[in-house]
Design a protein around this motif. Structure first.
Motif, PDB file in Angstrom:
ATOM      1  N   GLY A  30      33.204  33.985  14.155  1.00  0.00           N
ATOM      2  CA  GLY A  30      33.032  34.628  12.861  1.00  0.00           C
ATOM      3  C   GLY A  30      31.623  34.463  12.318  1.00  0.00           C
ATOM      4  N   ALA A  31      30.886  33.521  12.881  1.00  0.00           N
ATOM      5  CA  ALA A  31      29.492  33.292  12.477  1.00  0.00           C
ATOM      6  C   ALA A  31      28.577  34.016  13.456  1.00  0.00           C
ATOM      7  CB  ALA A  31      29.179  31.803  12.480  1.00  0.00           C
ATOM      8  N   ARG A  32      27.574  34.678  12.962  1.00  0.00           N
ATOM      9  CA  ARG A  32      26.638  35.359  13.855  1.00  0.00           C
ATOM     10  C   ARG A  32      25.679  34.367  14.492  1.00  0.00           C
ATOM     11  NH1 ARG A  32      22.695  39.660  11.368  1.00  0.00           N
ATOM     12  NH2 ARG A  32      24.105  39.040   9.735  1.00  0.00           N
ATOM     13  N   SER A  33      25.089  33.496  13.669  1.00  0.00           N
ATOM     14  CA  SER A  33      24.075  32.579  14.192  1.00  0.00           C
ATOM     15  C   SER A  33      24.646  31.182  14.411  1.00  0.00           C
ATOM     16  CB  SER A  33      22.871  32.528  13.256  1.00  0.00           C
ATOM     17  OG  SER A  33      23.246  32.068  11.980  1.00  0.00           O
ATOM     18  N   SER A  34      23.893  30.389  15.127  1.00  0.00           N
ATOM     19  CA  SER A  34      24.255  29.004  15.424  1.00  0.00           C
ATOM     20  C   SER A  34      23.458  28.078  14.533  1.00  0.00           C
ATOM     21  CB  SER A  34      23.953  28.691  16.895  1.00  0.00           C
ATOM     22  OG  SER A  34      24.706  29.540  17.735  1.00  0.00           O
ATOM     23  N   ALA A  35      23.992  26.872  14.296  1.00  0.00           N
ATOM     24  CA  ALA A  35      23.318  25.920  13.416  1.00  0.00           C
ATOM     25  C   ALA A  35      23.392  24.517  14.013  1.00  0.00           C
ATOM     26  CB  ALA A  35      23.953  25.927  12.031  1.00  0.00           C
ATOM     27  N   LEU A  36      22.339  23.753  13.804  1.00  0.00           N
ATOM     28  CA  LEU A  36      22.254  22.362  14.226  1.00  0.00           C
ATOM     29  C   LEU A  36      22.015  21.502  12.996  1.00  0.00           C
ATOM     30  CD1 LEU A  36      21.907  20.072  16.368  1.00  0.00           C
ATOM     31  CD2 LEU A  36      19.473  20.693  16.425  1.00  0.00           C
ATOM     32  N   HIS A  37      22.836  20.462  12.820  1.00  0.00           N
ATOM     33  CA  HIS A  37      22.643  19.563  11.695  1.00  0.00           C
ATOM     34  C   HIS A  37      21.397  18.711  11.927  1.00  0.00           C
ATOM     35  CE1 HIS A  37      23.121  16.679   8.545  1.00  0.00           C
ATOM     36  NE2 HIS A  37      23.111  15.698   9.428  1.00  0.00           N
ATOM     37  N   VAL A  38      20.508  18.713  10.949  1.00  0.00           N
ATOM     38  CA  VAL A  38      19.352  17.818  10.973  1.00  0.00           C
ATOM     39  C   VAL A  38      19.319  17.064   9.652  1.00  0.00           C
ATOM     40  CG1 VAL A  38      18.002  19.211  12.596  1.00  0.00           C
ATOM     41  CG2 VAL A  38      17.726  19.596  10.158  1.00  0.00           C
ATOM     42  N   GLU A  39      18.906  15.804   9.729  1.00  0.00           N
ATOM     43  CA  GLU A  39      18.820  14.980   8.522  1.00  0.00           C
ATOM     44  C   GLU A  39      17.574  15.328   7.711  1.00  0.00           C
ATOM     45  OE1 GLU A  39      19.114  10.919   9.795  1.00  0.00           O
ATOM     46  OE2 GLU A  39      21.241  11.138  10.275  1.00  0.00           O
ATOM     47  N   SER A  40      16.512  15.699   8.404  1.00  0.00           N
ATOM     48  CA  SER A  40      15.288  16.123   7.734  1.00  0.00           C
ATOM     49  C   SER A  40      14.474  16.970   8.700  1.00  0.00           C
ATOM     50  CB  SER A  40      14.464  14.911   7.274  1.00  0.00           C
ATOM     51  OG  SER A  40      14.072  14.127   8.377  1.00  0.00           O
ATOM     52  N   HIS A  41      13.587  17.772   8.124  1.00  0.00           N
ATOM     53  CA  HIS A  41      12.670  18.552   8.969  1.00  0.00           C
ATOM     54  C   HIS A  41      11.372  18.772   8.211  1.00  0.00           C
ATOM     55  CE1 HIS A  41      13.287  22.450   6.884  1.00  0.00           C
ATOM     56  NE2 HIS A  41      14.566  22.098   6.799  1.00  0.00           N
ATOM     57  N   TRP A  42      10.314  19.021   8.962  1.00  0.00           N
ATOM     58  CA  TRP A  42       8.990  19.218   8.385  1.00  0.00           C
ATOM     59  C   TRP A  42       8.241  20.239   9.231  1.00  0.00           C
ATOM     60  CZ3 TRP A  42      11.062  14.993  10.667  1.00  0.00           C
ATOM     61  CH2 TRP A  42      10.539  14.607  11.901  1.00  0.00           C
ATOM     62  N   SER A  43       7.369  20.980   8.593  1.00  0.00           N
ATOM     63  CA  SER A  43       6.600  22.021   9.277  1.00  0.00           C
ATOM     64  C   SER A  43       5.203  21.517   9.587  1.00  0.00           C
ATOM     65  CB  SER A  43       6.501  23.258   8.387  1.00  0.00           C
ATOM     66  OG  SER A  43       7.782  23.787   8.142  1.00  0.00           O
ATOM     67  N   GLU A  73      12.235  32.743  10.737  1.00  0.00           N
ATOM     68  CA  GLU A  73      12.704  32.182   9.474  1.00  0.00           C
ATOM     69  C   GLU A  73      13.404  33.312   8.759  1.00  0.00           C
ATOM     70  OE1 GLU A  73      11.089  29.856   5.485  1.00  0.00           O
ATOM     71  OE2 GLU A  73       9.683  30.400   7.065  1.00  0.00           O
ATOM     72  N   ARG A  74      14.683  33.096   8.401  1.00  0.00           N
ATOM     73  CA  ARG A  74      15.422  34.166   7.738  1.00  0.00           C
ATOM     74  C   ARG A  74      16.544  33.622   6.870  1.00  0.00           C
ATOM     75  NH1 ARG A  74      16.351  35.259  13.433  1.00  0.00           N
ATOM     76  NH2 ARG A  74      18.454  34.674  14.026  1.00  0.00           N
ATOM     77  N   TRP A  75      17.082  34.509   6.050  1.00  0.00           N
ATOM     78  CA  TRP A  75      18.175  34.150   5.164  1.00  0.00           C
ATOM     79  C   TRP A  75      19.472  34.060   5.951  1.00  0.00           C
ATOM     80  CZ3 TRP A  75      17.342  32.458   0.408  1.00  0.00           C
ATOM     81  CH2 TRP A  75      16.141  32.797  -0.208  1.00  0.00           C
ATOM     82  N   VAL A  76      20.261  33.020   5.653  1.00  0.00           N
ATOM     83  CA  VAL A  76      21.569  32.833   6.277  1.00  0.00           C
ATOM     84  C   VAL A  76      22.578  32.618   5.157  1.00  0.00           C
ATOM     85  CG1 VAL A  76      22.955  31.318   7.768  1.00  0.00           C
ATOM     86  CG2 VAL A  76      20.576  31.800   8.362  1.00  0.00           C
ATOM     87  N   THR A  77      23.717  33.281   5.253  1.00  0.00           N
ATOM     88  CA  THR A  77      24.791  33.094   4.290  1.00  0.00           C
ATOM     89  C   THR A  77      25.842  32.203   4.936  1.00  0.00           C
ATOM     90  OG1 THR A  77      24.386  35.298   3.387  1.00  0.00           O
ATOM     91  CG2 THR A  77      26.497  34.257   2.833  1.00  0.00           C
ATOM     92  N   ASP A  78      26.149  31.056   4.312  1.00  0.00           N
ATOM     93  CA  ASP A  78      27.140  30.141   4.882  1.00  0.00           C
ATOM     94  C   ASP A  78      28.554  30.603   4.529  1.00  0.00           C
ATOM     95  OD1 ASP A  78      27.781  29.228   2.288  1.00  0.00           O
ATOM     96  OD2 ASP A  78      26.567  27.421   2.484  1.00  0.00           O
ATOM     97  N   SER A  79      29.556  29.877   5.023  1.00  0.00           N
ATOM     98  CA  SER A  79      30.949  30.271   4.822  1.00  0.00           C
ATOM     99  C   SER A  79      31.365  30.242   3.361  1.00  0.00           C
ATOM    100  CB  SER A  79      31.878  29.377   5.649  1.00  0.00           C
ATOM    101  OG  SER A  79      31.711  28.025   5.255  1.00  0.00           O
TER     102      SER A  79
END
Length: 147
Positions: A30-43, A73-79
């Motif tokens: 039901g979800a189009r994209s995949s997601a990975l849980h990260v505790e923090s991220h930086w560019s 980088e894009r908009w994602v709508t969660d459940s």
């Protein structure tokens, strides 16, 4: 279609390019994209290109730090209907004895039971899902209690 590998609604998945050997993943068509849980991220910028560094802690494991070029980088709508802007990377997915390149976004999945969500773009063409079954391709072994 007989060459398709059958997955259960939850499986063990590895992201070897990120140093993730095995994590519980929810297969969500039901979800189009995949997601990975990260505790923090930086560019940051590497050789003039945008990269992202991130930190995660697989259950019962040491902290993993990894980095990858930003793919999108894009908009994602969660459940729950909430829209957030997320960074996407491309990495190898190892699942059910096969390996394929997928795109996955970095998200805070702290309140979720599965640190990896695999959407339909990650499974299309190689897998089919039997929602009545789970862990058809192995389970995480529980650690023996210390004496």
């Amino acid at each position: 279609m007989s060459s398709m590998i059958v997955l259960g609604w939850r499986e063990l998945a590895a992201l070897p390019g990120l140093g993730i050997a095995a994590m519980r993943a929810k297969i969500d068509t039901g979800a189009r994209s995949s997601a990975l849980h990260v505790e923090s991220h930086w560019s940051f910028v590497e050789a003039g290109a945008p990269w992202v560094g991130f930190r995660l802690r697989p259950r019962g494991s040491a902290v993993i730090e990894a980095a990858a070029p930003v793919y999108d980088e894009r908009w994602v709508t969660d459940s729950g209907g909430h829209r957030t802007r997320r960074l996407f990377i491309r990495t190898a997915l190892s699942l059910a004895g096969t390996e394929r390149e997928i795109e996955i976004n970095l998200a805070d999945r702290r309140g979720m039971r599965f640190p990896i969500l695999l959407g339909r773009t990650a499974v299309t063409g190689a897998f089919t899902v039997d929602p009545a079954r789970s862990f058809l391709h192995g389970r995480l072994r529980r650690r023996a209690p210390s004496l």
